[in-house]
Design an enzyme around this catalytic site. Structure first.
Site, PDB file in Angstrom:
ATOM      1  N   HIS A 157       1.209  -1.206   0.090  1.00 57.84           N
ATOM      2  CA  HIS A 157      -0.208   0.316  -0.112  1.00 57.84           C
ATOM      3  C   HIS A 157       0.930   1.256  -0.125  1.00 57.84           C
ATOM      4  O   HIS A 157       0.658   2.544  -0.516  1.00 57.84           O
ATOM      5  CB  HIS A 157      -1.000  -0.432   1.383  1.00 57.84           C
ATOM      6  N   GLU A 158       1.617   1.513   0.834  1.00 61.26           N
ATOM      7  CA  GLU A 158       2.921   2.788   1.211  1.00 61.26           C
ATOM      8  C   GLU A 158       3.156   2.685   0.079  1.00 61.26           C
ATOM      9  O   GLU A 158       3.342   4.292  -0.605  1.00 61.26           O
ATOM     10  CB  GLU A 158       3.440   2.661   2.481  1.00 61.26           C
ATOM     11  N   HIS A 161       2.092   4.254  -2.975  1.00 63.69           N
ATOM     12  CA  HIS A 161       1.682   5.751  -2.406  1.00 63.69           C
ATOM     13  C   HIS A 161       2.938   6.134  -3.549  1.00 63.69           C
ATOM     14  O   HIS A 161       2.508   7.346  -4.758  1.00 63.69           O
ATOM     15  CB  HIS A 161       1.939   6.248  -1.920  1.00 63.69           C
ATOM     16  N   TYR A 172      -4.198  14.595  -3.052  1.00 61.87           N
ATOM     17  CA  TYR A 172      -4.791  14.005  -1.893  1.00 61.87           C
ATOM     18  C   TYR A 172      -5.591  15.243  -0.721  1.00 61.87           C
ATOM     19  O   TYR A 172      -4.929  15.214   0.298  1.00 61.87           O
ATOM     20  CB  TYR A 172      -3.466  14.086  -0.593  1.00 61.87           C
ATOM     21  N   GLU A 181      -5.886   6.526  -2.075  1.00 63.88           N
ATOM     22  CA  GLU A 181      -5.553   5.728  -0.875  1.00 63.88           C
ATOM     23  C   GLU A 181      -6.313   4.081  -1.484  1.00 63.88           C
ATOM     24  O   GLU A 181      -5.528   3.749  -1.614  1.00 63.88           O
ATOM     25  CB  GLU A 181      -6.736   6.672   0.093  1.00 63.88           C
ATOM     26  N   ASP A 254     -10.009  14.194   8.254  1.00 65.58           N
ATOM     27  CA  ASP A 254      -8.568  13.023   7.588  1.00 65.58           C
ATOM     28  C   ASP A 254      -9.445  13.897   5.556  1.00 65.58           C
ATOM     29  O   ASP A 254      -9.001  12.529   4.651  1.00 65.58           O
ATOM     30  CB  ASP A 254      -9.187  11.753   6.873  1.00 65.58           C
ATOM     31  N   HIS A 259      -9.678   7.688   3.683  1.00 63.29           N
ATOM     32  CA  HIS A 259      -9.144   7.072   4.397  1.00 63.29           C
ATOM     33  C   HIS A 259     -10.482   6.333   4.837  1.00 63.29           C
ATOM     34  O   HIS A 259     -10.412   5.619   4.410  1.00 63.29           O
ATOM     35  CB  HIS A 259      -8.544   7.317   5.176  1.00 63.29           C
TER      36      HIS A 259
END
Length: 339
Positions: A157-158, A161, A172, A181, A254, A259
């Site tokens: 996932h990271e 990005h 974002y 996301e 957020d 998210h």
């Protein structure tokens, strides 16, 4: 295209906010660290020269708030005694393998960017993040969250990005941020499925399974198969993700719910993968990858624009109209029109 990097964490700020309000000291410290990083507006770090092969370096912050820390393991070296180092090393490799083997992408940037990570960041740090140039992992507090190297899909996932940073550069915030996301969840899940050689039917479609400490009422951070069901715990609250556009959460928190509302495109991808069957990294994943890298998206694309781009990608990639029809149907089931 390379956008200004975003500070992207796997644990949503609203989760840490809730824990901090309850006096949970690790969450309070984690929030303070996250705020420091965001306030500093991390700048892009010029990558080293391309290596033309997989190159991994794992550093140990030794519980300080620094990166990259002391180098513990480099590419090709044997496993060490520190399990966090080895899990980070293996997770970087699993992510590289999916992108190179399935999508013929040369690392995160497409030009053999070395993959670096730092483990044991901070004291009981309840998060993991991509800072625009490398991965950073906290150990968790062992009360609510465990070691963040434990979930290979979180690593995927990271790092994704980073792929988005070097391709579509999705903003974002609000819907483009939720897509940012969601794309990371999609490919994070595909990293795990590819590593385990699981079909779409066999996969659990959970993000961060195993990160919740014993006693926490939940199974993961998010569920792509059933958004809103990943956890329901007195400390964490109930998973707020919607699965349909009718339940879109309009919030200033957020970054506009990036998210939270990612559950909607997440569910569309799951529905498509389930409808197509077989391995999700093949047709469904290929359509999403082509969409992300094909130049059709603007940085401020909303759900509808992304959905239309996936249909166009499906038509371009596959001559079988039924594949494009399946994409259209998946988006329709979450309330998004592709016309």
């Amino acid at each position: 295209m390379t956008s200004v990097p975003h500070y992207c964490t796997i644990i949503p700020p609203y989760v840490l906010d809730r824990l901090a309000e309850q006096g949970h000291e690790p969450a309070q410290r984690s929030l303070a660290l996250d705020l420091t990083h965001r306030t500093a507006r991390l700048q892009a770090i010029a990558p080293p020269p391309p290596a033309h092969h997989l190159t991994r370096t794992i550093g140990d912050a030794a519980h300080a708030e620094r990166a990259p820390g002391r180098t513990i393991r480099r590419e090709g070296q044997a496993a060490v005694a520190d399990g966090s180092v080895n899990r980070a090393y293996d997770g970087l490799g699993a992510t590289f393998a999916l992108y190179e083997t399935v999508y013929t992408r040369n690392s995160i940037d497409g030009d053999w960017l070395p993959l670096n990570a730092t483990v044991h960041y901070g004291q009981n740090y309840d998060n993991a993040f991509w800072d625009g140039s490398q991965m950073v992992f906290g150990d968790g507090d062992d009360i609510v969250f465990t070691d963040f190297t434990a979930a290979v899909d979180v690593i995927g996932h990271e790092l994704t990005h980073g792929v988005t940073q070097y391709t579509a550069g999705l903003d974002y915030h609000d819907q483009p941020g939720a897509l940012n996301e969601s794309v990371s969840d999609v490919f994070g899940s595909l990293v795990k499925q590819y590593a385990l050689r699981q079909s779409a039917a066999e996969a659990d479609w959970l993000i961060g399974a195993g990160l919740l400490a014993p006693g926490v009422q939940g199974v993961a951070l998010r569920s792509m198969k059933a958004p809103g069901t990943a956890y329901d715990d007195p400390r964490l609250g109930k998973d707020p993700q919607p699965a349909h556009l009718n339940d879109y959460v309009d919030t200033a928190d957020d970054q506009g719910g990036v998210h939270i509302n990612s559950g909607i495109p997440n569910h569309a991808f799951y529905l498509l993968a389930a409808a197509l069957g077989g391995n999700a990294w093949e047709r469904a994943g290929r359509i999403w990858y082509d969409t992300l890298t094909g130049g059709r998206l603007t940085h401020d694309a909303d759900f509808a624009a992304f959905a239309r781009a996936t249909v166009a990608a499906a038509k371009s990639r596959y001559q079988d109209q039924s594949v494009a029809d399946a994409v259209t149907a998946a988006w329709s089931q979450v309330g998004i029109s592709t016309t």
